[in-house]
Design an enzyme around this catalytic site. Structure first.
Site, mmCIF file in Angstrom:
data_model
loop_
_atom_site.group_PDB
_atom_site.id
_atom_site.type_symbol
_atom_site.label_atom_id
_atom_site.label_comp_id
_atom_site.label_asym_id
_atom_site.label_seq_id
_atom_site.Cartn_x
_atom_site.Cartn_y
_atom_site.Cartn_z
ATOM 1 N NE ARG A 195 -3.365 0.075 2.937
ATOM 2 C CZ ARG A 195 -3.864 0.343 4.141
ATOM 3 N NH1 ARG A 195 -3.671 -0.504 5.157
ATOM 4 N NH2 ARG A 195 -4.551 1.459 4.341
ATOM 5 C CG HIS A 226 -2.560 5.176 8.256
ATOM 6 N ND1 HIS A 226 -1.987 4.501 7.188
ATOM 7 C CD2 HIS A 226 -3.888 4.852 8.245
ATOM 8 C CE1 HIS A 226 -2.917 3.787 6.577
ATOM 9 N NE2 HIS A 226 -4.068 3.973 7.183
ATOM 10 C CG HIS A 238 -7.667 -2.984 10.706
ATOM 11 N ND1 HIS A 238 -6.562 -2.589 9.996
ATOM 12 C CD2 HIS A 238 -8.718 -2.316 10.165
ATOM 13 C CE1 HIS A 238 -6.920 -1.724 9.056
ATOM 14 N NE2 HIS A 238 -8.226 -1.542 9.144
ATOM 15 C CG ASP A 310 -7.246 4.323 10.947
ATOM 16 O OD1 ASP A 310 -8.266 4.074 10.274
ATOM 17 O OD2 ASP A 310 -6.162 3.730 10.772
#
Length: 410
Positions: A195, A226, A238, A310
């Site tokens: 990513r 981020h 996560h 986030d």
């Protein structure tokens, strides 16, 4: 004698005129109030400040949230978020997206549901290209960011950003949580990897800023992420809370540089990560840290734009903190918009907790006004409106995408 009388009369006239002048200069009753210069004549009324003054506390707090929902059609949950909670926007995931026509219809219906509100909604999506893509399958898949870094062509990266922006705009979105400005310096990183544009500062800056500019030039708001850097983590946020044990000097030489460059290029929105950086704050992760958001990002780096968290329902937060308290702490630490992506009851819980903190005095309404001002200013800057889109240009976009992929693969 006549000369003497004449001189006396002349002196009397001179004195009378002098007194009259004094009366003018001192604001004597001889000057009517409406004839006096007014300091207010040149004051410009700020329509955003004026709008905020007319908003209720509930309306202001609602602007501090972007929320997720279940389903692929307009439903009572969405209507409740708009009418009762007055939320500032929505985020869509794959669970909300079936095909391009149904997605266009869903976003149009959301806009219609907000038509009685004169503040338009943020309609957001994570569309980075590569493996983080929420768009319908009919859209030709874009390659991951690492391929742009390997190509390292600024024009190609800019066009990649433009295509990202045009794709989400075609369905009615106005915010894209992209690009990733993390430097993938840890080969074992489970969440960033390809990513990222690369593993060096130069590659990430050269290509990431171009993608950001390309998105912005389609009038879509890019949110770089981020902050202050997710590239050296060994845990997926996560699932649980990552810890990066780098010194401040190391962070300044690497992780922070792409975000500093983005700030220099007037980035409008920055997403903060759920990561613990003991060198900056031993107690709280970035999204809950005043030392990182207010002291570093705002005060030291001079960023005055919108700060979004986030997803506050990720494991890094809810496995370690109360969602309501963590969201409040994000707001109190310098953040503007809490992203609440999961849980039908969670947005209401967070809003009520923020409202209670205002009522008890632990959070001032003046601070909320400043955040709402930044949010409304950004919505005004991009001329957001809940405008219905009749159709999309999917075929044309796919043709552009195929051409770009060919250039990347040359």
């Amino acid at each position: 004698m006549k000369k003497i009388i004449g001189i006396i009369l002349l002196l009397i006239i001179i004195l009378a005129v002098g007194c009259k002048k004094d009366n003018i200069n001192t604001g004597d009753k001889d000057i009517k109030p409406e004839e006096l210069p007014s300091e207010d004549n040149n004051i410009q009324i700020d329509p955003i400040e004026d709008r905020i003054k007319s908003m209720s506390l509930e309306e202001k707090i609602g602007q501090l949230l972007i929320v997720g929902f279940e389903g692929t059609e307009i439903n009572q949950e969405i209507i409740s978020f708009i009418e009762e909670l007055k939320v500032g926007g929505f985020i869509l995931f794959s669970r909300n997206i079936e095909d391009e026509n149904k997605t266009l219809e869903l976003l149009n219906n959301i806009k219609e549901a907000n038509s009685d509100n004169d503040i338009p909604l943020f309609l957001s999506i994570d569309e980075e290209g590569g493996r983080v893509s929420r768009l319908p399958k009919a859209f030709k898949k874009l390659p991951e960011a690492i391929k742009l870094g390997n190509k390292n062509d600024k024009e190609i990266s800019y066009n990649y950003g433009k295509i990202l922006g045009e794709r989400v705009k075609a369905l009615g979105f106005n915010v894209d949580f992209a690009p990733v400005l993390d430097i993938n310096s840890n080969p074992k990183n489970p969440v960033i990897g390809n990513r990222a544009f690369g593993s060096t500062v130069d590659i990430v800056v050269s290509n990431g800023i171009q993608v950001m500019s390309g998105i912005r030039d389609t009038n879509i708001i890019p949110a770089v992420k981020h902050f202050p850097g997710h590239g050296d983590t060994g845990i997926d946020s996560h699932v649980n809370l990552p810890i990066v044990k780098k010194s401040m000097e190391e962070l300044e030489k690497m992780e922070l540089i792409p975000f500093i460059k983005a700030i220099e290029e007037d980035v409008d929105m920055i997403m903060v990560a759920h990561i613990l950086y003991p060198a900056m704050d031993e107690e709280y992760p970035s999204t809950m840290s005043q030392k990182i958001i207010q002291n570093l990002l705002r005060d030291q780096l001079g960023y005055n734009g919108v700060v979004v968290s986030d997803d506050m329902t990720m494991g890094a937060i809810v496995e370690n903190y109360s969602l309501e308290e963590a969201s409040l702490r994000f707001i109190k630490s310098g953040g503007d918009i809490a992203l609440i992506c999961h849980g039908n009851d969670n947005p209401k819980k967070v809003i009520e907790h923020i409202k209670e903190s205002v009522n008890t005095g632990s959070l001032s309404e003046i601070d909320i006004d400043k955040k709402v001002y930044r949010i409304l200013k950004l919505k005004e800057k991009y001329a957001l409106e809940d405008k219905i889109i009749e159709s999309n240009n999917l075929e044309e976009l796919n043709t552009k995408t195929i051409k770009l992929i060919e250039e990347i693969n040359k």
